[in-house]
Design an enzyme around this catalytic site. Structure first.
Site, PDB file in Angstrom:
ATOM      1  N   LEU A 141       8.847  -1.747  11.728  1.00  0.00           N
ATOM      2  CA  LEU A 141       8.585  -0.658  10.785  1.00  0.00           C
ATOM      3  C   LEU A 141       7.165  -0.811  10.244  1.00  0.00           C
ATOM      4  O   LEU A 141       6.714  -1.918   9.956  1.00  0.00           O
ATOM      5  CB  LEU A 141       9.568  -0.709   9.612  1.00  0.00           C
ATOM      6  N   TYR A 197       6.847   3.623   1.447  1.00  0.00           N
ATOM      7  CA  TYR A 197       7.829   2.568   1.660  1.00  0.00           C
ATOM      8  C   TYR A 197       8.804   2.829   2.802  1.00  0.00           C
ATOM      9  O   TYR A 197       9.225   3.957   3.052  1.00  0.00           O
ATOM     10  CB  TYR A 197       8.613   2.319   0.357  1.00  0.00           C
ATOM     11  N   HIS A 198       9.161   1.722   3.437  1.00  0.00           N
ATOM     12  CA  HIS A 198      10.204   1.705   4.458  1.00  0.00           C
ATOM     13  C   HIS A 198      11.054   0.453   4.206  1.00  0.00           C
ATOM     14  O   HIS A 198      10.803  -0.290   3.243  1.00  0.00           O
ATOM     15  CB  HIS A 198       9.591   1.728   5.862  1.00  0.00           C
ATOM     16  N   GLN A 252       6.106 -10.947   7.630  1.00  0.00           N
ATOM     17  CA  GLN A 252       5.590 -11.639   8.813  1.00  0.00           C
ATOM     18  C   GLN A 252       5.134 -10.672   9.897  1.00  0.00           C
ATOM     19  O   GLN A 252       4.563 -11.098  10.894  1.00  0.00           O
ATOM     20  CB  GLN A 252       6.667 -12.578   9.376  1.00  0.00           C
ATOM     21  N   ASP A 310       2.769  -8.761   9.466  1.00  0.00           N
ATOM     22  CA  ASP A 310       1.335  -9.013   9.317  1.00  0.00           C
ATOM     23  C   ASP A 310       1.134 -10.531   9.245  1.00  0.00           C
ATOM     24  O   ASP A 310       0.799 -11.074   8.197  1.00  0.00           O
ATOM     25  CB  ASP A 310       0.827  -8.321   8.048  1.00  0.00           C
ATOM     26  N   VAL A 314      11.141  -6.281   9.566  1.00  0.00           N
ATOM     27  CA  VAL A 314      12.297  -5.388   9.708  1.00  0.00           C
ATOM     28  C   VAL A 314      11.926  -4.385  10.809  1.00  0.00           C
ATOM     29  O   VAL A 314      10.791  -3.890  10.849  1.00  0.00           O
ATOM     30  CB  VAL A 314      12.606  -4.662   8.379  1.00  0.00           C
ATOM     31  N   HIS A 370       9.304  -2.950   3.388  1.00  0.00           N
ATOM     32  CA  HIS A 370       8.901  -3.132   1.981  1.00  0.00           C
ATOM     33  C   HIS A 370      10.126  -3.435   1.123  1.00  0.00           C
ATOM     34  O   HIS A 370      10.088  -4.276   0.234  1.00  0.00           O
ATOM     35  CB  HIS A 370       8.243  -1.859   1.440  1.00  0.00           C
ATOM     36  N   MET A 426       0.836  -1.203   0.000  1.00  0.00           N
ATOM     37  CA  MET A 426       0.000   0.000   0.000  1.00  0.00           C
ATOM     38  C   MET A 426       0.873   1.256   0.000  1.00  0.00           C
ATOM     39  O   MET A 426       0.372   2.360   0.248  1.00  0.00           O
ATOM     40  CB  MET A 426      -0.924   0.004   1.213  1.00  0.00           C
ATOM     41  N   GLY A 427       2.164   1.083  -0.266  1.00  0.00           N
ATOM     42  CA  GLY A 427       3.033   2.253  -0.429  1.00  0.00           C
ATOM     43  C   GLY A 427       3.557   2.839   0.868  1.00  0.00           C
ATOM     44  O   GLY A 427       3.468   2.229   1.923  1.00  0.00           O
TER      45      GLY A 427
HETATM   46  P1  AMP Z   1       1.629  -2.585   3.521  1.00  0.00           P
HETATM   47  O1  AMP Z   1       2.137  -1.623   2.511  1.00  0.00           O
HETATM   48  O2  AMP Z   1       1.713  -2.090   4.928  1.00  0.00           O
HETATM   49  O3  AMP Z   1       0.296  -3.182   3.180  1.00  0.00           O
HETATM   50  O4  AMP Z   1       2.635  -3.807   3.505  1.00  0.00           O
HETATM   51  C1  AMP Z   1       3.013  -4.439   2.306  1.00  0.00           C
HETATM   52  C2  AMP Z   1       3.808  -5.657   2.647  1.00  0.00           C
HETATM   53  O5  AMP Z   1       4.952  -5.266   3.414  1.00  0.00           O
HETATM   54  C3  AMP Z   1       3.043  -6.668   3.501  1.00  0.00           C
HETATM   55  O6  AMP Z   1       3.340  -7.974   3.060  1.00  0.00           O
HETATM   56  C4  AMP Z   1       3.575  -6.425   4.879  1.00  0.00           C
HETATM   57  O7  AMP Z   1       3.515  -7.554   5.716  1.00  0.00           O
HETATM   58  C5  AMP Z   1       5.014  -6.068   4.576  1.00  0.00           C
HETATM   59  N1  AMP Z   1       5.612  -5.324   5.685  1.00  0.00           N
HETATM   60  C6  AMP Z   1       5.071  -4.282   6.359  1.00  0.00           C
HETATM   61  N2  AMP Z   1       5.879  -3.902   7.371  1.00  0.00           N
HETATM   62  C7  AMP Z   1       6.948  -4.728   7.330  1.00  0.00           C
HETATM   63  C8  AMP Z   1       8.132  -4.847   8.112  1.00  0.00           C
HETATM   64  N3  AMP Z   1       8.391  -4.047   9.150  1.00  0.00           N
HETATM   65  N4  AMP Z   1       9.021  -5.813   7.776  1.00  0.00           N
HETATM   66  C9  AMP Z   1       8.783  -6.641   6.737  1.00  0.00           C
HETATM   67  N5  AMP Z   1       7.688  -6.575   5.955  1.00  0.00           N
HETATM   68  C10 AMP Z   1       6.779  -5.643   6.257  1.00  0.00           C
END
Ligand code: AMP
Length: 288
Positions: free
Chosen positions: A184, A33-34, A148, A150, A176, A37, A30-31
């Site tokens: 994050l 980024y950190h 992981q 989520d 991470v 991602h 969903m953008g």
């Molecule tokens: P989101 O943009 O938050 O929907 O996340 C996109 C993907 O990034 C999902 O598979 C999340 O589980 C993964 N993600 C989010 N935060 C982290 C993190 N801190 N470390 C690793 N993967 C993550």
């Protein structure tokens, strides 16, 4: 890097690559980024010929009183990150191209979506499963990479792919974290400076659980100790849930036999933060 907004163009490009014998990795996001991602993109880049990153704040996975409008966005920065990580396609559709006005078909999430985050977010995983299945179908990806952090999401997606015979390998990677342990998350921007400092106690509470489990403390006592720790370290936090479950089926566990997942959601100010840890009795704890 191609920037595509039209689902049919995505489908056509991916089909072309598959016909050339190329393998495809998909990273749905969903953008905003950190490094979390980025780690998924790096994995995808390494394990397939073509990397497709999707950037879509999926309205279907937000409840009526959730943060769909407020969700942080920074397209230019995200575009630069995806490009730097070697993405071949950044797919950023708008809602109307993913959901027709008369969209009616939903993927019913498996029962394992009812607990944990599903208890307070009843439509969330239906929305996640629907959009992720669309992305699987549009891309025909060989592998799809999730985080992981989520945990419930990646477990549900693995089950959906298996139950519906989607020919994709779903991979999940460890969370991470910041130096102080906070996972994050794009939503961490909702935290004030003060809340941000206290948010590190979420992880510290989970690490306390892993330590108590290693000392063979009973499950109920572990959960109680973590709650007590959080209440004293973050008195203003609201514990949405803390639950011990089977890591694959997400069924509740009364006892720690084998690796168990301790998952939580905690509200601090405007942010709802989730985290989890794998714990097992008598040592051997893995962390997610
Ligand atoms: P989101 O943009 O938050 O929907 O996340 C996109 C993907 O990034 C999902 O598979 C999340 O589980 C993964 N993600 C989010 N935060 C982290 C993190 N801190 N470390 C690793 N993967 C993550």
């Amino acid at each position: 890097m191609l920037i595509l907004t039209d689902p049919q163009e995505l489908s056509a490009k991916c089909r072309e690559w598959r016909m050339e014998g190329k393998s495809l990795a998909l990273v749905p996001t969903m953008g905003f980024y950190h490094k979390g991602h980025e780690s998924l993109m790096e994995y995808g880049r390494k394990h397939a010929d073509k990397l497709i990153v999707s950037l879509f704040v999926n309205p279907a996975q937000f409840g009526p009183n959730e943060d769909l409008e407020a969700y942080p966005r920074d397209f230019e920065r995200d575009r630069a990150v995806a490009e730097a990580k070697g993405a071949d396609i950044l797919f950023c559709p708008d809602s109307s191209s993913m959901y027709d006005k008369d969209h009616k078909t939903w993927v019913e999430a498996p029962e394992m979506a009812a607990g944990l985050c599903g208890a307070s977010r009843p439509v969330h995983f239906r929305g996640v499963c629907t959009v992720v299945l669309k992305l699987f179908l549009l891309t025909g990806a060989d592998i799809a990479v999730f985080g992981q952090k989520d945990w419930q999401q990646q477990a549900i997606i693995k089950r959906m792919a298996r139950d519906l015979n989607v020919p994709v390998q779903v991979v999940s990677l460890p969370a991470v974290r910041e130096e102080d342990g906070l996972a994050l998350s794009s939503r961490n921007v909702y935290l004030t400076e003060d809340e941000r400092r206290r948010a590190s106690h979420i992880r510290k509470g989970l690490l306390l659980a892993a330590k108590l489990a290693a000392q063979s403390a009973p499950a109920a006592e572990i959960v109680k100790s973590v709650k007590e720790y959080w209440r004293s370290a973050m008195p203003d936090a609201v514990i949405d849930y803390i639950s011990l479950v089977d890591p694959d089926t997400l069924e509740p566990k009364e006892r720690i036999d084998g690796a168990c997942l301790l998952a939580c959601a905690v509200r601090l100010g405007k942010a709802r933060l989730i985290d989890n840890i794998l714990i097992s009795a008598g040592g051997d704890s893995g962390s997610a």
